[in-house]
Design an enzyme around this catalytic site. Structure first.
Site: not given
Ligand code: NAD
Length: 290
Positions: A87, A162
């Site tokens: 997102t 979204k």
């Molecule tokens: P998260 O923080 O658990 O996962 C993000 C991952 O990206 C982490 O493991 C981090 O180490 C990795 N990362 C950061 N920088 C990086 C880079 N340069 N190269 C490679 N990896 C990198 O977050 P999440 O909950 O998995 O959310 C991910 C996306 O999904 C976000 O944009 C969030 O808004 C969206 N989202 C989350 C949810 C939810 O309920 N968690 C629901 C809908 C959408």
């Protein structure tokens, strides 16, 4: 298919595991140390992206997406689908889409709803912007990771859908919570309140499916001490993206702005951080007008 998967966090980890379980060859990369069932971990994002049919990103925000895109686009072959499920703001999505298209790739912005439970269960909903061609190629992967994918138009329109959806969700959750707190003060039983509103014109997903009152309506995070679910912090992120987009597009969004302000206060000044976004109800319960 050969799939590269970058960003293996709470969402990306289980999504990548589901693709591997379905028989795809998945190579992943994350800046954190991770181990995901069935996924080979590469040494860099470019290595995870090189020689794949589809590269998926699931990253925290637009700046990180842009940095990762700059690294992986040159490594990807013409015709590869670049499927970003993060997102992020509409402008970042459109910029990355343009760069990818110039390089001969098929970019899709495909943010999800359904949360960590949906990622684990393969029941996410994808809102997708990008070409028909890219959407068709990614179709089998949407079927594994989710239950529904809606093609919303060109690049950036997935993110637009979204944030508009989540702006409505934030606003209706606040309205539902403040109405419950008012009903309490007027001596109205919560079950009666639910029975009336859920079958009347005040009904919404927030009331009917995700009722913020414990012990009333279907099971929801309210019944689990407001453990997320969908964290208030993430709702704040999405509302801020909506406000950023509204500003760029010169759209008047007073209720969205009020919702963003209230979630900012809840998360940054009160006790909302790490709690479900429906924990607005105990917040209102404790307050008077002053
Ligand atoms: P998260 O923080 O658990 O996962 C993000 C991952 O990206 C982490 O493991 C981090 O180490 C990795 N990362 C950061 N920088 C990086 C880079 N340069 N190269 C490679 N990896 C990198 O977050 P999440 O909950 O998995 O959310 C991910 C996306 O999904 C976000 O944009 C969030 O808004 C969206 N989202 C989350 C949810 C939810 O309920 N968690 C629901 C809908 C959408």
């Amino acid at each position: 298919m050969k799939i590269g998967f970058i960003g293996l966090g709470n969402m990306g980890g289980p999504m990548a595991a589901n693709l591997a379980k379905a028989g795809h060859e998945v190579t992943g990369y994350d800046t954190a140390q991770v181990a995901i069932d069935g996924v080979t971990i590469a040494g860099s994002a470019a290595e995870a992206a090189k020689g794949r049919d589809v590269v998926i990103t699931m990253l925290p925000n637009g700046d990180i997406l842009k940095a990762v895109a700059a690294e992986i686009i040159p490594a990807m072959e013409t015709g590869t689908v670049f499927l970003d499920c993060s997102t992020v703001d509409v402008d970042s999505a459109r910029n990355v889409g343009q760069d990818a298209e110039k390089a001969g790739l098929l970019p899709l912005d495909a943010p999800v709803s359904g949360g960590v439970g949906g990622a684990q269960g393969g029941t996410l909903t994808f809102m997708v912007g990008g070409s028909e061609d890219g959407f068709a190629k990614a179709g089998p992967l949407f079927d594994i990771m989710g239950q529904k994918a809606v093609h919303c138009g060109p690049s950036g329109n997935g993110q637009a859908a979204k944030i508009c959806n989540n702006m409505i969700l934030g606003a209706t959750m606040i309205a539902t919570c403040e109405a419950f707190a008012l009903a309490d003060k007027l001596g109205l039983d919560r079950q009666a309140m639910f029975d009336v509103v859920s079958t009347s014109s005040g009904s919404s997903w927030s009331m009917n499916t995700y009722c913020p009152a414990p012990g009333v309506g279907p099971k929801s995070p309210a019944d689990n001490d407001y453990q997320p679910g969908f964290a208030a912090d993430l709702m704040l992120k999405d509302l801020r993206l909506a406000m950023q987009a509204a500003e760029t597009a010169d759209a008047d969004t007073p209720i969205g702005a009020a919702a963003a302000e209230l979630y900012a206060r809840f998360v940054e000044e009160e006790d909302g951080k790490g709690r479900d976004f429906s924990a607005m109800l105990p917040r209102f319960e404790k307050r008077g007008r002053g």
